[in-house]
Design a protein around this motif. Structure first.
Motif, mmCIF file in Angstrom:
data_model
loop_
_atom_site.group_PDB
_atom_site.id
_atom_site.type_symbol
_atom_site.label_atom_id
_atom_site.label_comp_id
_atom_site.label_asym_id
_atom_site.label_seq_id
_atom_site.Cartn_x
_atom_site.Cartn_y
_atom_site.Cartn_z
ATOM 1 N N LEU A 1 0.863 -1.178 0.000
ATOM 2 C CA LEU A 1 0.000 0.000 0.000
ATOM 3 C C LEU A 1 0.899 1.227 0.000
ATOM 4 O O LEU A 1 1.834 1.321 0.798
ATOM 5 N N LEU A 2 0.659 2.130 -0.930
ATOM 6 C CA LEU A 2 1.387 3.396 -1.010
ATOM 7 C C LEU A 2 0.356 4.465 -1.295
ATOM 8 O O LEU A 2 -0.181 4.547 -2.394
ATOM 9 N N SER A 3 0.039 5.266 -0.275
ATOM 10 C CA SER A 3 -1.053 6.211 -0.451
ATOM 11 C C SER A 3 -1.085 7.214 0.688
ATOM 12 O O SER A 3 -0.486 6.998 1.747
ATOM 13 N N LEU A 4 -1.816 8.292 0.470
ATOM 14 C CA LEU A 4 -2.066 9.259 1.530
ATOM 15 C C LEU A 4 -3.287 8.810 2.324
ATOM 16 O O LEU A 4 -4.305 8.425 1.753
ATOM 17 N N ASN A 5 -3.171 8.843 3.639
ATOM 18 C CA ASN A 5 -4.261 8.474 4.535
ATOM 19 C C ASN A 5 -4.761 9.748 5.216
ATOM 20 O O ASN A 5 -4.123 10.227 6.156
ATOM 21 N N PRO A 6 -5.883 10.311 4.751
ATOM 22 C CA PRO A 6 -6.451 11.497 5.409
ATOM 23 C C PRO A 6 -7.131 11.070 6.711
ATOM 24 O O PRO A 6 -8.342 10.844 6.768
ATOM 25 N N ALA A 7 -6.344 10.927 7.761
ATOM 26 C CA ALA A 7 -6.731 10.216 8.983
ATOM 27 C C ALA A 7 -7.953 10.788 9.697
ATOM 28 O O ALA A 7 -8.570 10.081 10.492
ATOM 29 N N MET A 8 -8.324 12.025 9.464
ATOM 30 C CA MET A 8 -9.485 12.598 10.145
ATOM 31 C C MET A 8 -10.799 12.265 9.440
ATOM 32 O O MET A 8 -11.864 12.521 9.980
#
Length: 183
Positions: free
Chosen positions: A128-135
């Protein structure tokens, strides 16, 4: 890509061309469409920053005062389990790193390998290679490859926080994953 995968799944369901393969695990299902195999999985990721045996440790710390600590980097070896209870069956580990990649919100860049130790998926992994918009309540992240049964994998993971301790940062995250591989 999501629309393409949904279209393929709907086509094979509607035409009856869908061939379900036998799985030996409860947390994953494979379906052979004739030209590719689509695997769906559900599991839980346990990210523990506290205690005597954390599964995530900070390896770089930024001096900025931005929200979430822009530039901070964590190295992880997080257990993956069938259920949200940390004592539920261990099926693998998420190993790699994530870091705070956004200056004004909580956006984690995830560079992780999800390796499995259970059933027919033993010794297979996806990356997995990605941005995690954690909110965000549900986060969609890209799957960009894999090994074993997931060789040449492409797909996506939907992550949703099941539990978080705001004091320690410890968290349990539910994952729903869809992976397509060539036959």
């Amino acid at each position: 890509m999501v629309k393409l995968m949904v279209t393929i799944l709907l086509f094979f369901l509607a035409t009856g061309a869908w061939a379900q393969s036998s799985d030996d695990v409860s947390w994953a299902k494979r379906a052979d469409t004739g030209s590719q195999v689509v695997t769906t999985m559900q599991f839980y990721f346990h990210d523990t920053l506290s205690g005597r045996n954390p599964s995530a440790v900070k390896v770089a710390q930024s001096s900025t005062n931005s929200l979430g600590g822009f530039g901070n980097l964590m190295m992880i070896d997080d257990p993956l389990t069938v259920g949200p209870d940390k004592n539920s069956k261990l099926i693998g580990h998420a190993r790699g790193m994530y870091g705070q990649a956004a200056q004004n919100d909580l956006g984690l860049i995830m560079v992780l390998n999800y390796g499995f130790i259970d059933g027919m998926y033993k010794d297979s992994s996806f990356s997995l290679l990605s941005l995690n918009p954690a909110m965000q309540t549900v986060r969609e992240m890209a799957i960009v490859g894999g090994t074993g049964l997931f060789r040449l994998a492409r797909g996506y993971a939907l992550a949703q926080t099941y539990w978080i301790d705001p004091t320690t940062g410890d968290a349990i995250v539910g994952y729903n994953v869809t992976i397509a591989t060539y036959i």
